[in-house]
Design a protein around this motif. Structure first.
Motif, mmCIF file in Angstrom:
data_model
loop_
_atom_site.group_PDB
_atom_site.id
_atom_site.type_symbol
_atom_site.label_atom_id
_atom_site.label_comp_id
_atom_site.label_asym_id
_atom_site.label_seq_id
_atom_site.Cartn_x
_atom_site.Cartn_y
_atom_site.Cartn_z
ATOM 1 N N VAL A 294 39.368 9.086 27.675
ATOM 2 C CA VAL A 294 39.486 10.272 26.824
ATOM 3 C C VAL A 294 40.301 9.941 25.569
ATOM 4 O O VAL A 294 39.955 10.360 24.454
ATOM 5 N N THR A 295 41.371 9.172 25.746
ATOM 6 C CA THR A 295 42.194 8.778 24.599
ATOM 7 C C THR A 295 41.391 7.962 23.600
ATOM 8 O O THR A 295 41.452 8.196 22.389
ATOM 9 N N GLN A 296 40.598 6.991 24.101
ATOM 10 C CA GLN A 296 39.764 6.174 23.220
ATOM 11 C C GLN A 296 38.699 7.018 22.526
ATOM 12 O O GLN A 296 38.406 6.833 21.349
ATOM 13 N N VAL A 314 40.318 18.925 13.958
ATOM 14 C CA VAL A 314 41.319 17.981 14.476
ATOM 15 C C VAL A 314 42.168 18.656 15.544
ATOM 16 O O VAL A 314 42.399 18.103 16.630
ATOM 17 N N LYS A 315 42.620 19.874 15.245
ATOM 18 C CA LYS A 315 43.434 20.630 16.199
ATOM 19 C C LYS A 315 42.655 20.885 17.486
ATOM 20 O O LYS A 315 43.190 20.745 18.599
ATOM 21 N N GLU A 316 41.393 21.260 17.345
ATOM 22 C CA GLU A 316 40.563 21.513 18.521
ATOM 23 C C GLU A 316 40.378 20.240 19.348
ATOM 24 O O GLU A 316 40.381 20.281 20.581
ATOM 25 N N SER A 317 40.238 19.112 18.670
ATOM 26 C CA SER A 317 40.057 17.846 19.393
ATOM 27 C C SER A 317 41.311 17.477 20.182
ATOM 28 O O SER A 317 41.222 16.936 21.287
ATOM 29 N N ILE A 318 42.486 17.782 19.626
ATOM 30 C CA ILE A 318 43.746 17.516 20.335
ATOM 31 C C ILE A 318 43.817 18.340 21.616
ATOM 32 O O ILE A 318 44.079 17.816 22.704
ATOM 33 N N ASN A 319 43.581 19.639 21.479
ATOM 34 C CA ASN A 319 43.676 20.532 22.641
ATOM 35 C C ASN A 319 42.652 20.185 23.717
ATOM 36 O O ASN A 319 42.967 20.179 24.911
ATOM 37 N N THR A 320 41.438 19.890 23.296
ATOM 38 C CA THR A 320 40.379 19.564 24.260
ATOM 39 C C THR A 320 40.677 18.248 24.966
ATOM 40 O O THR A 320 40.506 18.129 26.184
ATOM 41 N N ALA A 321 41.134 17.255 24.215
ATOM 42 C CA ALA A 321 41.432 15.950 24.807
ATOM 43 C C ALA A 321 42.561 16.061 25.830
ATOM 44 O O ALA A 321 42.500 15.457 26.907
ATOM 45 N N ILE A 376 47.772 11.110 24.323
ATOM 46 C CA ILE A 376 46.992 11.770 23.275
ATOM 47 C C ILE A 376 47.866 12.042 22.051
ATOM 48 O O ILE A 376 47.430 11.864 20.905
ATOM 49 N N GLY A 377 49.109 12.465 22.272
ATOM 50 C CA GLY A 377 50.002 12.759 21.163
ATOM 51 C C GLY A 377 50.263 11.537 20.297
ATOM 52 O O GLY A 377 50.161 11.603 19.063
#
Length: 451
Positions: A294-296, A314-321, A376-377
């Motif tokens: 998921v990180t990759q 970008v924000k949505e991708s952070i939360n989903t990941a 992820i962060g």
């Protein structure tokens, strides 16, 4: 204009994109991890537990040199993703050419140095007593193939930056399958021992390099570089270096941890304790494959959309990941807690190792459900080109917290102090990363600033 493959990173729904990117990455990491895992099982059962410890001693050196390729790959791929997002193909091509040149220069130089100082490096990394001779055999042979591995690691991240995760997955599967087949042939059938294990690993690197080379010279890649692109560019090298230094620092810290752990555990419990850590280390590589996948998968999505100034995506991708990775981490946690004994018995028949490893493994994996937030962060800041916070957050888990803990706690609690250092470091680094990531989202990723 970038090709449809890379442009899809800015168009398709984030959840669907993340699955498309993460699934091949996870499968590739799974196969690569299974390769390491089964390789350890083969070595442990066909050569002996000392051989497992010997390979574990060699890993810091070979990993660090190979990590140069990964660092150059991730640093350059962040530039490539953002360049493709901003329709700057010229910069993307120049960056790729510089990645290849820099990888060759640095890895070949380090391999030469590594071979010259072989007799000093192996004892320094814990290769003492009965471990020294098999470690030297494995180290010397594997080091010849490390530049090819570095080129593969670099090329793999670039393939992902192009939006072609399936090809990146195949690049990871090929050496894994090749290594296992050659392990069986060289060790089991021909009885070549550590020599056979080492050549199986080195040959697998060559298989991977051949595939990655084919990808970039075929019509599958949109990055068709020319001879001038190989000429080093100062500004690109500077940006690539600052971002790649994050990955390199993380891998350098991993090598330092192996050095410290092998020496601390050897002093506490001898060869058996080093072998216990080797087994747990293999499980860390294997069991966390879905979280790492998921990180990759997250990296090119975040990088492309940040370059295109689509900050809400970008924000949505952070939360989903984070949601996906934490859920997968919880499943891994449950598997380790319930099946630790059965896992250990696959690796060895040594009664001491079988008795002591399960509890140690449970401690090491105790914070797995939340560690995805930290991964992820830190990956976010690297994907968007913010090198300093990416570096500090990447180093927080293993460098700022874990290393001091393993230097202090064993003095009071013995070997158990080593194992409880893992979840404490995971918890502390996750809290720090969550704070800075949340601050970044509130201040920098505002919907009204999206294009």
């Amino acid at each position: 204009m970038a090709s449809a493959n890379s442009q899809n990173l800015g168009r398709k729904p984030i959840g669907k994109l993340l699955v498309q990117q993460a699934a091949p990455a996870s499968i590739g990491i799974l196969v690569m991890s299974l390769n390491i895992l089964i390789d350890t099982i083969f070595v442990g059962n066909w050569i002996g537990s000392t051989a497992i410890a010997a390979i574990n001693v060699v890993l810091p050196v070979s990993f660090f040199i190979a990590a140069l390729g990964m660092a150059i790959g991730i640093g350059g791929s962040s530039i490539i993703s953002r360049a493709l997002g901003g329709d700057d193909r010229k910069k993307a091509l120049k960056t790729f050419g510089n990645q290849i040149s820099l990888t060759l220069i640095l890895t070949i130089t380090l391999v030469i140095i590594g071979l010259i100082f072989v007799d000093s490096l192996i004892p320094a990394f814990g290769g003492k007593g009965d471990i020294f001779e098999p470690a030297k055999v494995y180290y010397t042979i594997v080091l010849y193939g490390v530049p090819f591995l570095a080129l593969c690691m670099m090329g793999n991240t670039v393939i992902r930056a192009e939006g072609k995760p399936k090809f990146a997955m195949i690049a990871m599967i090929i050496p894994s399958v090749g290594n296992l087949l050659l392990d069986y042939f060289f060790i089991n059938q021909m009885g070549l021992g550590m020599w056979g294990a080492a050549w199986a690993t080195t040959a697998s690197y060559l298989f991977c390099f051949a595939y990655v080379f084919w990808f970039f010279v075929s019509k599958n890649s949109e990055l068709k570089i020319s001879l001038p692109d190989f000429g080093l560019n100062k500004s690109i090298l500077s940006e690539m270096g600052s971002l790649g230094f994050v990955t390199l620092s993380r891998q350098a810290v991993v090598s330092i941890i192996y050095l410290l752990m092998n020496n601390i555990l050897f002093d506490l419990g001898g060869e058996d304790s080093v072998a216990i850590y080797a087994i747990i280390g293999r499980m860390l590589m294997f069991a966390l494959f879905p979280v790492l996948g998921v990180t990759q998968g997250f990296l090119p999505i975040a990088g492309f959309n940040y370059g295109a100034q689509k900050y809400q995506r970008v924000k949505e991708s952070i939360n989903t990941a984070i949601l996906y990775a934490c859920g997968l981490g919880l499943l891994v946690f449950g598997g380790i807690m319930f099946f630790a004994e059965e896992i250990v018995e696959i690796f060895t028949q040594n009664p001491t190792i079988i008795a002591e490893t399960p509890d140690a493994m449970r401690w090491v994996f105790a914070a797995t459900p939340i560690v995805a937030i930290q991964l992820i962060g830190a990956a976010y800041f690297q994907a968007v080109g913010k090198a300093i916070p990416a570096l500090l957050l990447t180093l927080s888990r293993q460098g700022f917290f874990f290393i001091p803990l393993i230097l202090i706690l064993p003095n009071y609690y013995g070997e158990i102090g080593v194992w409880i250092s893992f979840p404490i470091a995971d918890l502390l680094s996750t809290l720090v990363t969550a704070y800075f990531l949340n601050r970044e989202i509130r201040l920098k990723l505002k919907p009204e600033t999206s294009r």
